[in-house]
Design a protein around this motif. Structure first.
Motif, PDB file in Angstrom:
ATOM      1  N   TYR A 117       0.818  -1.221   0.000  1.00 20.31           N
ATOM      2  CA  TYR A 117       0.000   0.000   0.000  1.00 20.31           C
ATOM      3  C   TYR A 117       0.850   1.268   0.000  1.00 20.31           C
ATOM      4  O   TYR A 117       0.340   2.359   0.238  1.00 20.31           O
ATOM      5  CB  TYR A 117      -0.975  -0.002   1.182  1.00 20.31           C
ATOM      6  N   GLY A 118       2.126   1.120  -0.230  1.00 14.70           N
ATOM      7  CA  GLY A 118       3.021   2.266  -0.365  1.00 14.70           C
ATOM      8  C   GLY A 118       2.929   3.251   0.785  1.00 14.70           C
ATOM      9  O   GLY A 118       2.981   2.877   1.955  1.00 14.70           O
ATOM     10  N   GLU A 119       2.789   4.519   0.435  1.00 13.66           N
ATOM     11  CA  GLU A 119       2.743   5.605   1.419  1.00 13.66           C
ATOM     12  C   GLU A 119       1.553   5.501   2.376  1.00 13.66           C
ATOM     13  O   GLU A 119       1.547   6.129   3.424  1.00 13.66           O
ATOM     14  CB  GLU A 119       2.703   6.968   0.712  1.00 13.66           C
ATOM     15  N   LYS A 120       0.558   4.714   2.022  1.00 13.51           N
ATOM     16  CA  LYS A 120      -0.630   4.580   2.874  1.00 13.51           C
ATOM     17  C   LYS A 120      -0.463   3.519   3.959  1.00 13.51           C
ATOM     18  O   LYS A 120      -1.271   3.455   4.876  1.00 13.51           O
ATOM     19  CB  LYS A 120      -1.853   4.268   2.015  1.00 13.51           C
ATOM     20  N   SER A 121       0.560   2.684   3.851  1.00 16.32           N
ATOM     21  CA  SER A 121       0.811   1.672   4.879  1.00 16.32           C
ATOM     22  C   SER A 121       1.143   2.346   6.198  1.00 16.32           C
ATOM     23  O   SER A 121       1.926   3.298   6.237  1.00 16.32           O
ATOM     24  CB  SER A 121       1.985   0.775   4.482  1.00 16.32           C
ATOM     25  N   GLN A 122       0.565   1.842   7.264  1.00 12.25           N
ATOM     26  CA  GLN A 122       0.832   2.426   8.576  1.00 12.25           C
ATOM     27  C   GLN A 122       2.313   2.334   8.928  1.00 12.25           C
ATOM     28  O   GLN A 122       2.887   3.275   9.470  1.00 12.25           O
ATOM     29  CB  GLN A 122      -0.035   1.747   9.646  1.00 12.25           C
ATOM     30  N   HIS A 182      14.889   2.672   4.844  1.00 12.07           N
ATOM     31  CA  HIS A 182      14.989   3.669   3.782  1.00 12.07           C
ATOM     32  C   HIS A 182      13.855   3.427   2.791  1.00 12.07           C
ATOM     33  O   HIS A 182      13.755   2.333   2.224  1.00 12.07           O
ATOM     34  CB  HIS A 182      16.337   3.559   3.056  1.00 12.07           C
ATOM     35  N   LEU A 183      13.007   4.416   2.597  1.00 19.17           N
ATOM     36  CA  LEU A 183      11.936   4.334   1.607  1.00 19.17           C
ATOM     37  C   LEU A 183      12.550   4.654   0.253  1.00 19.17           C
ATOM     38  O   LEU A 183      13.294   5.622   0.123  1.00 19.17           O
ATOM     39  CB  LEU A 183      10.821   5.310   1.954  1.00 19.17           C
ATOM     40  N   ALA A 224       9.549  -1.245  -7.921  1.00 18.76           N
ATOM     41  CA  ALA A 224       9.006  -2.200  -6.945  1.00 18.76           C
ATOM     42  C   ALA A 224       8.569  -3.505  -7.609  1.00 18.76           C
ATOM     43  O   ALA A 224       8.755  -4.582  -7.047  1.00 18.76           O
ATOM     44  CB  ALA A 224       7.854  -1.569  -6.173  1.00 18.76           C
ATOM     45  N   ARG A 225       8.007  -3.435  -8.798  1.00 16.39           N
ATOM     46  CA  ARG A 225       7.574  -4.656  -9.496  1.00 16.39           C
ATOM     47  C   ARG A 225       8.786  -5.524  -9.856  1.00 16.39           C
ATOM     48  O   ARG A 225       8.740  -6.743  -9.704  1.00 16.39           O
ATOM     49  CB  ARG A 225       6.748  -4.322 -10.720  1.00 16.39           C
ATOM     50  N   ASP A 227      -0.369   0.503  -4.455  1.00 14.75           N
ATOM     51  CA  ASP A 227       0.629   1.555  -4.674  1.00 14.75           C
ATOM     52  C   ASP A 227       1.949   1.053  -4.097  1.00 14.75           C
ATOM     53  O   ASP A 227       2.305   1.380  -2.966  1.00 14.75           O
ATOM     54  CB  ASP A 227       0.166   2.839  -3.967  1.00 14.75           C
ATOM     55  N   LEU A 228       2.667   0.241  -4.857  1.00  6.82           N
ATOM     56  CA  LEU A 228       3.851  -0.440  -4.359  1.00  6.82           C
ATOM     57  C   LEU A 228       4.996   0.527  -4.047  1.00  6.82           C
ATOM     58  O   LEU A 228       5.186   1.511  -4.750  1.00  6.82           O
ATOM     59  CB  LEU A 228       4.322  -1.468  -5.383  1.00  6.82           C
ATOM     60  N   LEU A 229       5.726   0.207  -2.978  1.00 10.88           N
ATOM     61  CA  LEU A 229       6.870   1.013  -2.559  1.00 10.88           C
ATOM     62  C   LEU A 229       7.943   0.089  -1.995  1.00 10.88           C
ATOM     63  O   LEU A 229       7.676  -0.708  -1.091  1.00 10.88           O
ATOM     64  CB  LEU A 229       6.458   2.027  -1.483  1.00 10.88           C
TER      65      LEU A 229
END
Length: 121
Positions: free
Chosen positions: A52-57, A82-83, A89-90, A110-112
């Motif tokens: 969930y990318g930036e939305k992950s807690q 490190h983000l 990401a794929r 939204d992969l990160l």
């Protein structure tokens, strides 16, 4: 899906002895927050892809405090997360464990990529 993961899936996975677990510090509470993850240890770095990318807690927590711990094969190790939004990401998923990567590709919005530089052995 996130409600199911948070309330049912994650608590079950956390109890599995071989499950890799990421521990961050809650950005508001300051309390430890643990999340089962999939990824791979490569040298002194642990790589994972947040579905969930930036939305992950845990990603939100890392933005506030990058110091984390990772339980790998039953042993806790400290590290700095490190983000890496510039990473593909794929493509990264192709180098990570197959089962987890398939789930992340299927459910991910939204992969990160996240790289954790382990600071203790």
């Amino acid at each position: 899906m996130t409600s199911f993961q948070r309330r049912i899936g994650n608590p079950i996975l956390m109890r599995l002895p071989g499950q890799t677990v990421l521990e961050t510090t809650g950005r508001r509470s300051g309390q430890p927050r643990r999340t089962p993850i999939g990824g791979r240890l490569v040298g002194r770095d642990f790589w994972l892809v947040s579905e969930y990318g930036e939305k992950s807690q845990y990603v939100r927590n890392i933005r506030v405090d990058a110091r984390v711990r990772v339980r790998i094969r039953g042993r806790w190790r400290a590290g700095i997360a490190h983000l890496m939004p510039e990473d593909d990401a794929r493509a990264r998923l192709r180098a990570l464990p197959v089962f987890n990567s398939a789930a992340v590709r299927l459910l991910g919005a939204d992969l990160l990529t996240v790289r954790i530089e382990l600071t203790e052995d």
